[in-house]
Enzyme design. Structure first.
Site, PDB file in Angstrom:
ATOM      1  N   ARG A 234       0.845  -1.194   0.000  1.00  0.00           N
ATOM      2  CA  ARG A 234       0.000   0.000   0.000  1.00  0.00           C
ATOM      3  C   ARG A 234       0.879   1.241   0.000  1.00  0.00           C
ATOM      4  O   ARG A 234       1.917   1.286   0.658  1.00  0.00           O
ATOM      5  CB  ARG A 234      -0.904   0.030   1.234  1.00  0.00           C
ATOM      6  CG  ARG A 234      -2.106  -0.881   1.135  1.00  0.00           C
ATOM      7  CD  ARG A 234      -3.132  -0.392   0.105  1.00  0.00           C
ATOM      8  NE  ARG A 234      -4.303  -1.237   0.026  1.00  0.00           N
ATOM      9  CZ  ARG A 234      -4.470  -2.233  -0.867  1.00  0.00           C
ATOM     10  NH1 ARG A 234      -3.532  -2.497  -1.741  1.00  0.00           N
ATOM     11  NH2 ARG A 234      -5.574  -2.939  -0.884  1.00  0.00           N
ATOM     12  N   HIS A 282      -1.393   0.946  -9.771  1.00  0.00           N
ATOM     13  CA  HIS A 282      -2.074  -0.007  -8.866  1.00  0.00           C
ATOM     14  C   HIS A 282      -2.673  -1.151  -9.694  1.00  0.00           C
ATOM     15  O   HIS A 282      -3.874  -1.419  -9.628  1.00  0.00           O
ATOM     16  CB  HIS A 282      -3.162   0.679  -8.036  1.00  0.00           C
ATOM     17  CG  HIS A 282      -3.539  -0.105  -6.802  1.00  0.00           C
ATOM     18  ND1 HIS A 282      -3.777   0.462  -5.583  1.00  0.00           N
ATOM     19  CD2 HIS A 282      -3.709  -1.439  -6.612  1.00  0.00           C
ATOM     20  CE1 HIS A 282      -4.079  -0.474  -4.695  1.00  0.00           C
ATOM     21  NE2 HIS A 282      -4.045  -1.658  -5.308  1.00  0.00           N
TER      22      HIS A 282
END
Ligand code: NDP
Ligand code: OXD
Length: 319
Positions: A234, A282
């Protein structure tokens, strides 16, 4: 006539065929897709299940009767952050396809830095012929942070390619042929690492974790000249000011980043312009909708048969 059961989806997947793809797995459910403008203001009481990715802030005030909540991805930080999260089982997505995709991405990035692909691409643009020093994988230690479903698979595949792989996790792991470290062994782990792979969930402990203090502890005299950083966990786990400084002052030789503190990565971010950085949006391991729906259906069937749900989150550790 009995009313069909209802299930909410609140997924921001940008896939127009999402509901049609879900229907075969849920023929006995009405699917309430919150992306559908017609659902605005619809009564969501009396609904047992929801599948969510970055759910809207008002989901839990609208859907007050949920019994089980399913994350549309492997991570759950996007759910844990929503106000009013009810104290019900939260199930994350664990799936062969997602795991394999992640390992492909991690292996690719390690090879990119091992085989100097970024400098070679730069040379190619300039029609320049020069061979860089290229150690073989066995001379390079990849340190994988997070030895869960994704970290363990990536570590195993990296070992298969010949890298020396070591691993770090909160609790000690015993893995054949791999040196492992627990939370207390952080400095020893970092001191041996040439390429750091971040596959940690975002929790209060891992927020801002990849910072200048951590980068400075990576192995300095390794065969690649300087250490490299790869993050697909993350983005809020990385301090981007520190990362930028480390990438420009030589503390890090380069990086591969799939996740960012703010996504999409803002146009103004200086990270875009660094020629020693690979940026992907992502996209390392997207959730395959059909696999996700099959997983949710299996878990609902287990739950309704009185069996234990799999892949539930520990609300204390946050993952
Ligand atoms: P798991 O829950 O299976 O594994 C998490 C690992 O991290 C465990 O080994 C755990 O330790 C370790 N860990 C957690 N907190 C700490 C801590 N404070 N200190 C040390 N170790 C810690 O997760 P997955 O492997 O399935 O997924 C990892 C993350 O990858 C997800 O949470 C998500 O954020 C990210 N992800 C990113 C994707 C992308 O496309 N970029 C796609 C999918 C996931 P222990 O084993 O001791 O519990
Ligand atoms: C996930 C992700 O958590 O795609 O699955 O980030």
């Amino acid at each position: 006539m009995t009313r069909a059961r209802r299930i909410i989806i609140d997924l921001k997947f940008d896939r127009p065929d999402l509901v049609a793809g879900m229907q075969p797995y849920f023929p006995d459910f009405d699917i309430i897709d919150l992306a559908d403008k017609a659902q605005v203001g619809r009564d969501l009481t009396g609904i047992d299940y929801a599948i969510v990715w970055k759910p809207d802030a008002d989901l839990f005030t609208r859907a007050q009767d949920l019994k089980v909540l399913f994350s549309g991805g492997a991570g759950v930080d996007h759910v844990m952050a929503v106000p009013g999260l009810p104290d019900i089982p939260l199930v994350r997505f664990v799936d062969r396809n997602l795991t394999t995709r992640m390992s492909e991405w991690v292996v690719l990035q390690c090879l990119i830095h091992l085989r100097r692909v970024l400098p070679y691409l730069d040379q190619q643009k300039k029609r320049h012929w020069h061979e860089f020093i290229q150690p073989e994988a066995a001379e390079v230690t990849v340190g994988v942070m997070g030895l869960g479903v994704l970290g363990l698979d990536a570590a195993t595949k990296l070992k298969g390619l010949g890298f020396n792989v070591i691993g770090w996790s909160r609790t000690k792991k015993h893995i054949d042929g791999m040196e492992t470290f627990d939370a207390a062994g952080l400095d020893a782990f970092l001191g041996k690492t040439d390429i750091l792979v971040g596959l940690l969930p975002l929790t209060p402990e891992t927020t801002g974790f990849y910072n200048k203090t951590l980068f400075a502890k990576l192995k300095k005299d390794g065969p690649l000249g300087s250490p490299f950083f790869i993050n697909a966990g993350r983005g809020k786990s990385q301090n981007e000011d520190d990362l930028l400084a480390a990438l420009t002052d030589g503390t890090l030789g380069g990086a591969s980043l799939d996740v960012f503190a703010v996504e999409p990565l803002p146009q103004a971010s200086p990270l875009w312009a660094l020629d020693n950085v690979v940026i992907t949006p992502h996209a390392a391991a997207p959730s395959e909708p059909s696999a996700l729906f099959a997983h949710v259906r299996r878990e609902i069937d287990r739950y309704e048969a009185g069996e234990t749900l799999q892949f539930t989150i520990n609300r204390t550790t946050g993952y």
